[in-house]
Design an enzyme around this catalytic site. Structure first.
Site, PDB file in Angstrom:
ATOM      1  CE1 TYR A 109      -3.689   2.519   0.709  1.00 37.70           C
ATOM      2  CE2 TYR A 109      -2.359   3.228   2.573  1.00 37.70           C
ATOM      3  CZ  TYR A 109      -3.420   3.419   1.717  1.00 37.70           C
ATOM      4  OH  TYR A 109      -4.232   4.519   1.884  1.00 37.70           O
ATOM      5  CG  ASP A 132       5.720   3.367   0.814  1.00 36.74           C
ATOM      6  OD1 ASP A 132       6.026   3.894   1.913  1.00 36.74           O
ATOM      7  OD2 ASP A 132       4.573   3.365   0.352  1.00 36.74           O
ATOM      8  CE  LYS A 138       2.064   4.647   8.535  1.00 40.60           C
ATOM      9  NZ  LYS A 138       0.681   4.974   8.829  1.00 40.60           N
TER      10      LYS A 138
HETATM   11  N1  HOZ Z   1      -2.188   4.041   6.654  1.00 45.87           N
HETATM   12  C1  HOZ Z   1      -2.670   3.527   7.900  1.00 45.87           C
HETATM   13  C2  HOZ Z   1      -2.695   2.049   7.926  1.00 45.87           C
HETATM   14  N2  HOZ Z   1      -1.639   1.367   7.372  1.00 45.87           N
HETATM   15  C3  HOZ Z   1      -4.061   3.993   8.259  1.00 45.87           C
HETATM   16  C4  HOZ Z   1      -4.063   5.329   8.861  1.00 45.87           C
HETATM   17  C5  HOZ Z   1      -5.373   5.702   9.541  1.00 45.87           C
HETATM   18  O1  HOZ Z   1      -6.430   5.233   9.168  1.00 45.87           O
HETATM   19  O2  HOZ Z   1      -5.331   6.505  10.450  1.00 45.87           O
END
Ligand code: HOZ
Length: 434
Positions: A147, A242, A270
């Protein structure tokens, strides 16, 4: 601890659903795959979250990754407070941007120059555009189950919320946007070689999570990664890691340092923002210099390099550099892994536990999980029951089988033991539902 009383969260969720689609601003957090109501959070404190019904949870989500130091780390809060005193945004250069950029360049092997953006999605979208602009080619390879945010061209067989909610390829993405996206299987070396043999010289980029977290934690084989690196070099294809999830998580030098494989471009998110909205893309100076205003590949953002976000990210990375918590994280996460394995074995529940450093997924699966096909063979109904049994015992886990949990430096061996005790009870409940 029984944390099953969530009356105020239920009321707030109903309220949110009236004005926000699904009641949430990002689908992964909506409990769509596990059912029930997400707790509304009142505050975070070190390893804990407290919801608006005053339930306290041991938190293994950490805002989906950023909080490697735990919630409200004093050094991070102090840096944010100091930055706020000077203003919130200027849309002009500040010293803090160079401070964070220099530290990122120092820490990450593959980054010689870096551009700050506001999210992981923005970082991957910009890296793809840059790779295409730099090479003059269009086709991008991605791997099923990885993803890379909600970038149109990469929202094909995508992991995370898209996979959790059963829309790995989204409506609203015109066929033209994905016509130049080639999807291969993670860890499949033969398929990779074949793709390069057939069209290697027209591949602009290969993008992947070097340790996957978004179909659950899936670990690359050495052969897969080294073959990929070599093929990209041989064909002039830009290799993009990524590292939005793995960056500064599995190692201070990111997954690329841990794996010993250096990409041409890296995307970050993050942890680099320490809980504030920051993304970044960086890499080889010759490629990065194709970005505007030096080069012609356009990318911009009013709030990019925001001084409060820079202060938060800088304090987080400096803290990681000084405290070097990675050995401690390895011990804590290994303790959790062993505890999960034993609790499942004692209850005769077949599981696979995939872990790299402080990221881990427990799959309800009889067979090893190495790619999307094996990940999706997991028993998601069982996962949902386990998830709720853990939540009712005060343990807050990612609400999907296809995500990784995160251990933080604020966790202690005692809290891990408490979590394992909850896991043992929860596993017993799975084998004896009555
Ligand atoms: N990208 C996040 C999970 N891999 C989700 C972030 C969220 O929903 O806060």
């Amino acid at each position: 601890m029984d944390t099953s009383s969530r009356t105020h969260s239920q009321e707030q969720f109903e309220r949110a659903c009236r004005s926000i689609p699904g009641g949430v601003n990002s689908p992964a957090r909506a409990f769509g795959a596990v059912g029930g109501t997400p707790p509304f959070i009142q505050r975070g404190d070190g390893p804990y979250l407290v919801d608006i019904d005053d339930n306290q949870f041991i938190d293994f989500v950490g805002s989906w990754g950023p909080h490697i130091l735990g919630h409200r780390h004093p050094a991070v809060i102090e840096a944010i407070q100091q930055a706020i005193e000077t203003g919130t945004s200027f849309g002009a250069p500040t010293v803090s941007e160079s401070d964070l950029a220099e530290l990122v360049v120092e820490l990450v092997p593959g980054i010689e120059k870096v551009r700050m953006v506001n999210s992981g999605t923005e970082a991957t979208m910009s890296a793809i555009r840059l790779a295409r602009g730099f090479t003059g080619r269009n086709v991008v390879v991605k791997f099923a189950g990885c993803y890379h945010g909600h970038v149109d061209s990469l929202l094909v067989q995508a992991g995370s919320g898209a996979l959790t909610l059963g829309a790995p390829s989204s409506p609203g993405v015109p066929a033209g946007c994905t016509a130049d996206t080639l999807v291969l299987s993670y860890n499949d070396v033969a398929m990779l070689r074949q793709a390069f043999e057939q069209q290697g010289d027209s591949l602009a980029a290969v993008i992947l999570e070097p340790v996957c977290g978004n179909m659950g934690c899936v670990i690359p084989t050495d052969d897969f990664l080294r073959t990929l690196r070599q093929l990209c070099t041989d064909h002039g294809t830009v290799l993009i890691f990524d590292e939005v999830m793995t960056g500064f998580r599995v190692d201070l030098g990111c997954a690329q340092a841990w794996l010993g494989v250096t990409p041409d471009l890296t995307t970050l998110g993050k942890i680099i923002g320490g809980g504030m909205p920051v993304g970044a893309y960086g890499g080889r100076a010759d490629i990065m210099d194709a970005v505007s205003p030096v080069g012609a590949v356009y990318q911009a953002g009013t709030l990019s390099g925001n001084p409060i976000a820079m202060a938060s990210g800088l304090a987080t990375l400096q803290q990681l550099q000084q405290a070097d918590p990675y050995e401690q994280l390895e011990h804590l996460a290994a303790q959790l892994e062993q505890g999960f394995r034993k609790s499942a074995a004692a209850a005769d529940v077949p599981v696979q536990v995939n872990r790299v450093g402080s990221m881990l997924t427990l799959f309800f699966n009889e067979n090893p999980v190495t790619d999307l096909q094996t990940a999706t063979a997991s028993d998601t109904d069982r996962f949902a029951r386990w998830f709720h049994a853990m939540l009712d015992r005060g343990v807050y886990l990612p609400c999907s089988q296809f995500e990784a949990l995160f251990v933080s430096a604020a966790h202690t061996p005692e809290l891990i033991e408490q979590t394992i005790a909850a896991a043992s009870e929860a596993m017993q409940r799975l084998s004896n539902p009555a």
